[in-house]
Design an enzyme around this catalytic site. Structure first.
Site, PDB file in Angstrom:
ATOM      1  NE  ARG A 120     -29.281  38.580 122.218  1.00 29.30           N
ATOM      2  CZ  ARG A 120     -29.434  37.849 121.129  1.00 29.30           C
ATOM      3  NH1 ARG A 120     -28.759  38.140 120.032  1.00 29.30           N
ATOM      4  NH2 ARG A 120     -30.243  36.821 121.139  1.00 29.30           N
ATOM      5  CE  LYS A 142     -34.052  57.700 135.974  1.00 31.04           C
ATOM      6  NZ  LYS A 142     -35.267  58.026 136.732  1.00 31.04           N
ATOM      7  CD  GLU A 184     -39.179  68.623 135.139  1.00 33.92           C
ATOM      8  OE1 GLU A 184     -38.427  68.460 136.113  1.00 33.92           O
ATOM      9  OE2 GLU A 184     -40.288  68.041 135.019  1.00 33.92           O
ATOM     10  CE  LYS A 225     -31.570  63.711 134.572  1.00 31.00           C
ATOM     11  NZ  LYS A 225     -32.756  63.378 133.820  1.00 31.00           N
ATOM     12  CD  GLU A 235     -33.745  56.574 139.562  1.00 37.06           C
ATOM     13  OE1 GLU A 235     -34.112  55.734 138.741  1.00 37.06           O
ATOM     14  OE2 GLU A 235     -34.290  57.670 139.718  1.00 37.06           O
ATOM     15  NE  ARG A 239     -30.752  59.526 137.415  1.00 35.22           N
ATOM     16  CZ  ARG A 239     -30.336  58.979 136.282  1.00 35.22           C
ATOM     17  NH1 ARG A 239     -29.275  58.185 136.278  1.00 35.22           N
ATOM     18  NH2 ARG A 239     -30.960  59.192 135.156  1.00 35.22           N
ATOM     19  CG  ASN A 243     -37.905  61.632 142.654  1.00 34.64           C
ATOM     20  OD1 ASN A 243     -38.611  61.513 141.661  1.00 34.64           O
ATOM     21  ND2 ASN A 243     -37.033  60.723 143.036  1.00 34.64           N
ATOM     22  CG  HIS A 246     -40.800  65.218 139.805  1.00 36.12           C
ATOM     23  ND1 HIS A 246     -40.165  66.432 139.853  1.00 36.12           N
ATOM     24  CD2 HIS A 246     -40.886  64.895 138.485  1.00 36.12           C
ATOM     25  CE1 HIS A 246     -39.866  66.819 138.619  1.00 36.12           C
ATOM     26  NE2 HIS A 246     -40.290  65.902 137.767  1.00 36.12           N
ATOM     27  CG  HIS A 250     -44.924  61.758 139.494  1.00 40.57           C
ATOM     28  ND1 HIS A 250     -43.717  61.261 139.928  1.00 40.57           N
ATOM     29  CD2 HIS A 250     -44.715  62.178 138.221  1.00 40.57           C
ATOM     30  CE1 HIS A 250     -42.818  61.372 138.961  1.00 40.57           C
ATOM     31  NE2 HIS A 250     -43.401  61.920 137.913  1.00 40.57           N
ATOM     32  CG  HIS A 262     -44.293  65.793 134.187  1.00 40.89           C
ATOM     33  ND1 HIS A 262     -44.330  64.856 135.188  1.00 40.89           N
ATOM     34  CD2 HIS A 262     -43.035  66.303 134.195  1.00 40.89           C
ATOM     35  CE1 HIS A 262     -43.143  64.788 135.773  1.00 40.89           C
ATOM     36  NE2 HIS A 262     -42.336  65.655 135.181  1.00 40.89           N
TER      37      HIS A 262
HETATM   38  N1  LIG Z   1     -35.336  59.970 130.492  1.00 43.45           N
HETATM   39  C1  LIG Z   1     -35.416  60.912 131.396  1.00 43.45           C
HETATM   40  O1  LIG Z   1     -34.526  61.079 132.229  1.00 43.45           O
HETATM   41  C2  LIG Z   1     -36.605  61.808 131.419  1.00 43.45           C
HETATM   42  C3  LIG Z   1     -36.588  62.964 132.198  1.00 43.45           C
HETATM   43  C4  LIG Z   1     -37.694  63.800 132.175  1.00 43.45           C
HETATM   44  C5  LIG Z   1     -38.793  63.476 131.386  1.00 43.45           C
HETATM   45  N2  LIG Z   1     -38.783  62.330 130.645  1.00 43.45           N
HETATM   46  C6  LIG Z   1     -39.933  61.977 129.810  1.00 43.45           C
HETATM   47  O2  LIG Z   1     -40.116  63.009 128.846  1.00 43.45           O
HETATM   48  C7  LIG Z   1     -41.476  62.992 128.421  1.00 43.45           C
HETATM   49  C8  LIG Z   1     -41.949  64.407 128.287  1.00 43.45           C
HETATM   50  O3  LIG Z   1     -41.134  65.087 127.362  1.00 43.45           O
HETATM   51  P1  LIG Z   1     -41.690  66.312 126.496  1.00 43.45           P
HETATM   52  O4  LIG Z   1     -42.399  67.246 127.381  1.00 43.45           O
HETATM   53  O5  LIG Z   1     -40.569  66.803 125.691  1.00 43.45           O
HETATM   54  O6  LIG Z   1     -42.821  65.604 125.616  1.00 43.45           O
HETATM   55  P2  LIG Z   1     -42.938  65.296 124.053  1.00 43.45           P
HETATM   56  O7  LIG Z   1     -41.771  64.570 123.558  1.00 43.45           O
HETATM   57  O8  LIG Z   1     -44.272  64.687 123.851  1.00 43.45           O
HETATM   58  O9  LIG Z   1     -42.939  66.753 123.403  1.00 43.45           O
HETATM   59  C9  LIG Z   1     -44.003  67.630 123.705  1.00 43.45           C
HETATM   60  C10 LIG Z   1     -44.676  68.136 122.423  1.00 43.45           C
HETATM   61  O10 LIG Z   1     -43.829  69.117 121.834  1.00 43.45           O
HETATM   62  C11 LIG Z   1     -43.619  68.802 120.461  1.00 43.45           C
HETATM   63  N3  LIG Z   1     -42.290  69.312 120.142  1.00 43.45           N
HETATM   64  C12 LIG Z   1     -41.089  68.888 120.623  1.00 43.45           C
HETATM   65  N4  LIG Z   1     -40.111  69.665 120.168  1.00 43.45           N
HETATM   66  C13 LIG Z   1     -40.684  70.593 119.377  1.00 43.45           C
HETATM   67  C14 LIG Z   1     -40.192  71.694 118.648  1.00 43.45           C
HETATM   68  N5  LIG Z   1     -38.895  72.048 118.655  1.00 43.45           N
HETATM   69  N6  LIG Z   1     -41.071  72.435 117.946  1.00 43.45           N
HETATM   70  C15 LIG Z   1     -42.392  72.136 117.962  1.00 43.45           C
HETATM   71  N7  LIG Z   1     -42.918  71.122 118.639  1.00 43.45           N
HETATM   72  C16 LIG Z   1     -42.068  70.366 119.350  1.00 43.45           C
HETATM   73  C17 LIG Z   1     -43.807  67.324 120.351  1.00 43.45           C
HETATM   74  O11 LIG Z   1     -44.192  66.972 119.044  1.00 43.45           O
HETATM   75  C18 LIG Z   1     -44.914  67.074 121.361  1.00 43.45           C
HETATM   76  O12 LIG Z   1     -46.166  67.312 120.770  1.00 43.45           O
HETATM   77  C19 LIG Z   1     -42.232  62.152 129.427  1.00 43.45           C
HETATM   78  O13 LIG Z   1     -42.592  60.933 128.830  1.00 43.45           O
HETATM   79  C20 LIG Z   1     -41.227  61.928 130.545  1.00 43.45           C
HETATM   80  O14 LIG Z   1     -41.420  60.684 131.187  1.00 43.45           O
HETATM   81  C21 LIG Z   1     -37.705  61.511 130.639  1.00 43.45           C
HETATM   82 ZN   LIG Z   2     -40.332  66.088 135.659  1.00 42.98          ZN
END
Ligand SMILES: NC(=O)c1ccc[n+]([C@@H]2O[C@H](COP(=O)([O-])OP(=O)(O)OC[C@H]3O[C@@H](n4cnc5c(N)ncnc54)[C@H](O)[C@@H]3O)[C@@H](O)[C@H]2O)c1
Ligand SMILES: [Zn+2]
Length: 369
Positions: A120, A142, A184, A225, A235, A239, A243, A246, A250, A262
């Site tokens: 929980r 989020k 971003e 942010k 949100e 917020r 977007n 995006h 998307h 992305h």
């Molecule tokens: N919660 C939120 O507010 C929010 C905001 C934006 C994006 N997101 C989410 O984030 C995700 C995308 O994040 P991402 O691009 O970081 O993807 P990810 O976590 O898959 O990382 C991308 C790749 O980089 C590698 N990696 C990460 N750090 C590394 C490092 N220091 N050295 C070597 N390799 C490394 C990972 O192993 C992976 O293969 C999506 O699912 C998206 O929906 C969430």
């Molecule tokens: Zn984004």
């Protein structure tokens, strides 16, 4: 070291520490009630950065366990979440556990969601390692997973006990992942920080590689942010400005079947939506041109050859649409978003969007030999 406080919806303020060596402050920021640590990372990040974090965790609590999962968006599922939970339960981790998420946005979203529901709800610490995670996914509370009906459709708000951002870990990040993070950063600059935009312009070639500017870059983007989230933690409205780029991004991501990642899709989305902003809400054409130039200098695309008809069905399904009308988060000028009187989005004719898309496609064709 940059020290910030993030206001969670319950009114408490959670520390955010940013700078080289931030991870060494883990012990000081450790949530006092937690007597066990569950470190969650994908296999890449566990291999590259897990060992020093495990050493630090052993100095915080007597019980430390590590859980790795396969890297990539494909792991951001209910199945991976269930698997992590079952492994944590099998290790006997109780309510006094703190989930430590080490990794990119996938890990933060997934491990954060595990923390939100494990017994929980237990506290989490976020240690973002991708540029995108450092300046975007680690802020705002989020968490969630992807489901067959779409991305991020099942999840929870769960604000971490603390966020520790060490830009030194970015040295191992693959170049393509870095570019996705830069997108971003550009978005945050357009949404709320003209000075960040100028920094990006001045230092574009250097910023394509990791270096000493990273802390300033991440710091400025994080502040944008944080300011947006502070106005709208759960949100309900403002917020939506996040977007920008995006809606089209998307749609392109989906229409390409995920082949356009992305970050690159959002770069194209920003170029197209900025063009729409010029005709729909008085965004200065000179600002649009600066944005396009900046994207190019950061090695980011500003157009894509897919025909608009391929995107149209995905645009029609956008969740910001009201009464069938398409709505975009558009800038009024660099650093200020339009639509403050109407939910921070602007209604846009699909024909205006198609024309902007086609202009970027033609520009692309003009450039190729
Ligand atoms: N919660 C939120 O507010 C929010 C905001 C934006 C994006 N997101 C989410 O984030 C995700 C995308 O994040 P991402 O691009 O970081 O993807 P990810 O976590 O898959 O990382 C991308 C790749 O980089 C590698 N990696 C990460 N750090 C590394 C490092 N220091 N050295 C070597 N390799 C490394 C990972 O192993 C992976 O293969 C999506 O699912 C998206 O929906 C969430
Ligand atoms: Zn984004």
């Amino acid at each position: 070291m940059i020290r910030l406080r993030v206001r969670a919806p319950d009114g408490t303020r959670r520390p955010l520490l940013l700078g080289p060596g931030a991870l060494e402050h883990l012990r000081r920021l450790w949530p006092r009630e937690a007597r066990a640590a569950a470190l969650i990372a994908d296999r890449n990040v566990m291999r590259l950065h897990g060992a020093p974090v495990l050493r630090l965790l052993r100095r915080c609590v007597p019980l430390v366990r590590a859980f790795a999962f396969p890297p990539g968006e494909r792991s951001k599922t209910r199945a991976t979440k269930a698997d992590l939970e079952d492994r944590m339960l099998a290790e006997g981790l109780g309510r006094d556990t703190c989930v430590v998420a080490l990794g990119g946005g996938v890990t933060l979203d997934l491990a954060g969601f595990v923390a939100a529901t494990y017994l929980r709800g237990v506290p989490s610490l976020l240690l973002p390692t991708s540029l995108l995670a450092q300046l975007d996914a680690s802020i705002g509370g989020k968490t969630g997973v992807d489901v067959p009906a779409g991305k991020n459709l099942v999840g929870a708000f769960h604000f971490p006990a603390a966020v520790l951002i060490d830009p030194r870990v970015l040295r191992t990040l693959p170049e393509r992942e870095r570019r996705c993070g830069l997108t971003e950063a550009v978005k945050h600059a357009v949404v709320g920080d003209p000075a960040l935009f100028r920094l990006l312009e001045r230092r574009a070639p250097h910023l394509r590689r990791p270096g000493p500017l990273d802390a300033a870059l991440v710091g400025a983007a994080v502040r944008v942010k944080l300011a947006v989230v502070a106005r709208d933690p759960l949100e309900h409205g403002p917020r939506a400005v996040l977007n920008f780029g995006h809606t089209v991004g998307h749609a392109l991501e989906a229409a390409s079947g995920g082949r356009v990642p992305h970050g690159l899709a959002v770069a194209v989305g920003m170029a197209v939506e900025a063009d729409v902003a010029v005709t729909q809400c008085g965004f200065p054409a000179a600002d649009r041109d600066r944005l396009r130039n900046l994207l190019a200098r950061l090695g980011l695309p500003a157009g894509h050859p897919l025909p608009f008809a391929r995107l149209a069905p995905f645009l029609a399904a956008d969740k910001k649409n009201r009464r069938g009308a398409l709505r975009l988060a558009l800038p009024a000028r660099l650093g200020r978003m339009a639509g403050s009187r109407d939910g921070w989005t602007v209604p846009v004719d699909s024909s205006a969007l198609r024309e902007a898309w086609d202009r970027r496609r033609t520009a692309l064709r003009g450039r190729s030999p």
